[in-house]
Design a protein around this motif. Sequence first.
Motif, short mmCIF file in Angstrom:
data_model
loop_
_atom_site.label_atom_id
_atom_site.label_comp_id
_atom_site.label_asym_id
_atom_site.label_seq_id
_atom_site.Cartn_x
_atom_site.Cartn_y
_atom_site.Cartn_z
N VAL A 27 0.86 -1.18 0.00
CA VAL A 27 0.00 0.00 0.00
C VAL A 27 0.90 1.23 0.00
O VAL A 27 2.09 1.15 0.31
CB VAL A 27 -0.95 0.05 1.21
CG1 VAL A 27 -1.94 -1.12 1.17
CG2 VAL A 27 -0.19 0.07 2.52
N HIS A 28 0.29 2.35 -0.34
CA HIS A 28 0.97 3.64 -0.31
C HIS A 28 0.32 4.47 0.80
O HIS A 28 -0.90 4.50 0.91
CB HIS A 28 0.82 4.36 -1.64
CG HIS A 28 1.40 3.59 -2.78
ND1 HIS A 28 2.69 3.77 -3.20
CD2 HIS A 28 0.88 2.62 -3.56
CE1 HIS A 28 2.93 2.95 -4.20
NE2 HIS A 28 1.84 2.24 -4.44
N ALA A 29 1.15 5.11 1.62
CA ALA A 29 0.64 5.98 2.67
C ALA A 29 1.22 7.37 2.45
O ALA A 29 2.41 7.52 2.16
CB ALA A 29 1.05 5.45 4.04
N ARG A 30 0.35 8.38 2.60
CA ARG A 30 0.78 9.77 2.46
C ARG A 30 0.45 10.52 3.74
O ARG A 30 -0.64 10.34 4.31
CB ARG A 30 0.07 10.44 1.28
CG ARG A 30 0.53 9.89 -0.06
CD ARG A 30 -0.26 10.47 -1.18
NE ARG A 30 -1.64 9.94 -1.05
CZ ARG A 30 -2.67 10.41 -1.73
NH1 ARG A 30 -2.54 11.42 -2.54
NH2 ARG A 30 -3.86 9.87 -1.58
N TYR A 31 1.39 11.36 4.15
CA TYR A 31 1.20 12.16 5.35
C TYR A 31 1.99 13.45 5.19
O TYR A 31 3.21 13.42 5.01
CB TYR A 31 1.66 11.39 6.59
CG TYR A 31 1.53 12.16 7.88
CD1 TYR A 31 0.28 12.32 8.47
CD2 TYR A 31 2.63 12.74 8.47
CE1 TYR A 31 0.15 13.04 9.65
CE2 TYR A 31 2.50 13.46 9.65
CZ TYR A 31 1.26 13.61 10.23
OH TYR A 31 1.13 14.34 11.40
N GLN A 32 1.31 14.57 5.24
CA GLN A 32 1.91 15.90 5.18
C GLN A 32 2.94 16.04 4.05
O GLN A 32 4.08 16.47 4.27
CB GLN A 32 2.53 16.28 6.52
CG GLN A 32 1.50 16.45 7.61
CD GLN A 32 2.08 16.95 8.91
OE1 GLN A 32 3.29 16.95 9.11
NE2 GLN A 32 1.21 17.37 9.80
N GLY A 33 2.56 15.65 2.86
CA GLY A 33 3.42 15.82 1.69
C GLY A 33 4.50 14.77 1.52
O GLY A 33 5.24 14.80 0.55
N LYS A 34 4.59 13.82 2.43
CA LYS A 34 5.56 12.73 2.31
C LYS A 34 4.81 11.43 2.05
O LYS A 34 3.63 11.31 2.38
CB LYS A 34 6.40 12.61 3.59
CG LYS A 34 7.25 13.83 3.84
CD LYS A 34 8.14 13.62 5.02
CE LYS A 34 9.03 14.86 5.19
NZ LYS A 34 10.08 14.63 6.15
N SER A 35 5.50 10.46 1.45
CA SER A 35 4.82 9.20 1.15
C SER A 35 5.76 8.01 1.31
O SER A 35 6.99 8.16 1.26
CB SER A 35 4.26 9.22 -0.27
OG SER A 35 5.30 9.35 -1.20
N VAL A 36 5.14 6.85 1.53
CA VAL A 36 5.87 5.60 1.66
C VAL A 36 5.12 4.49 0.96
O VAL A 36 3.91 4.60 0.73
CB VAL A 36 6.07 5.18 3.14
CG1 VAL A 36 7.01 6.10 3.86
CG2 VAL A 36 4.75 5.09 3.88
N SER A 37 5.83 3.43 0.62
CA SER A 37 5.24 2.17 0.17
C SER A 37 5.56 1.15 1.25
O SER A 37 6.72 1.05 1.68
CB SER A 37 5.84 1.72 -1.16
OG SER A 37 5.55 2.66 -2.16
N ILE A 38 4.55 0.39 1.67
CA ILE A 38 4.72 -0.57 2.77
C ILE A 38 4.16 -1.91 2.34
O ILE A 38 3.03 -2.00 1.84
CB ILE A 38 4.01 -0.09 4.04
CG1 ILE A 38 4.53 1.30 4.44
CG2 ILE A 38 4.20 -1.08 5.19
CD1 ILE A 38 3.78 1.93 5.58
N ALA A 39 4.94 -2.98 2.55
CA ALA A 39 4.52 -4.33 2.19
C ALA A 39 3.35 -4.78 3.05
O ALA A 39 3.35 -4.58 4.27
CB ALA A 39 5.69 -5.30 2.35
N ILE A 40 2.36 -5.39 2.42
CA ILE A 40 1.21 -5.92 3.16
C ILE A 40 1.60 -7.14 3.98
O ILE A 40 1.15 -7.31 5.11
CB ILE A 40 0.06 -6.25 2.19
CG1 ILE A 40 -0.45 -4.98 1.51
CG2 ILE A 40 -1.08 -6.98 2.91
CD1 ILE A 40 -1.42 -5.22 0.38
N GLU A 41 2.44 -7.98 3.43
CA GLU A 41 2.78 -9.25 4.07
C GLU A 41 3.39 -9.08 5.47
O GLU A 41 3.00 -9.76 6.41
CB GLU A 41 3.75 -10.04 3.19
CG GLU A 41 4.10 -11.39 3.77
CD GLU A 41 5.03 -12.18 2.86
OE1 GLU A 41 4.91 -13.41 2.89
OE2 GLU A 41 5.84 -11.58 2.15
N ASP A 42 4.33 -8.15 5.61
CA ASP A 42 5.02 -8.04 6.89
C ASP A 42 5.14 -6.60 7.41
O ASP A 42 5.77 -6.36 8.44
CB ASP A 42 6.42 -8.66 6.81
CG ASP A 42 7.31 -7.99 5.78
OD1 ASP A 42 6.89 -7.00 5.17
OD2 ASP A 42 8.44 -8.49 5.59
#
Length: 89
Positions: A27-42
């Motif tokens: 999934v992709h998460a966005r917070y205050q103009g920054k973003s990350v990609s995080i694995a669903i599995e772990d």
Amino acid sequence: MPTISMFFGILISIFYGDDEQHHTPHVHARYQGKSVSIAIEDGSLLAGNIPHRQLRMVQVWIDIHREELMADWELACAGEEPFRIAPLQ
């Protein structure tokens, strides 16, 4: 990229219809103009940077909703829009 959940100023999104570029379910998460990609599995951080507290909230949310997220990932890979998932409360 539709938003599938929102909580504490964090927007969670998932791409759909582009499974050739996205092999690891994430999934992709966005917070205050920054973003990350995080694995669903772990819940591991794949790319990007957001504050540690918000990253941990997303990881906890993923842990709680892993089965729903994997179902959404399957829909996304089939080119269908994923369902919304309850926020972290």
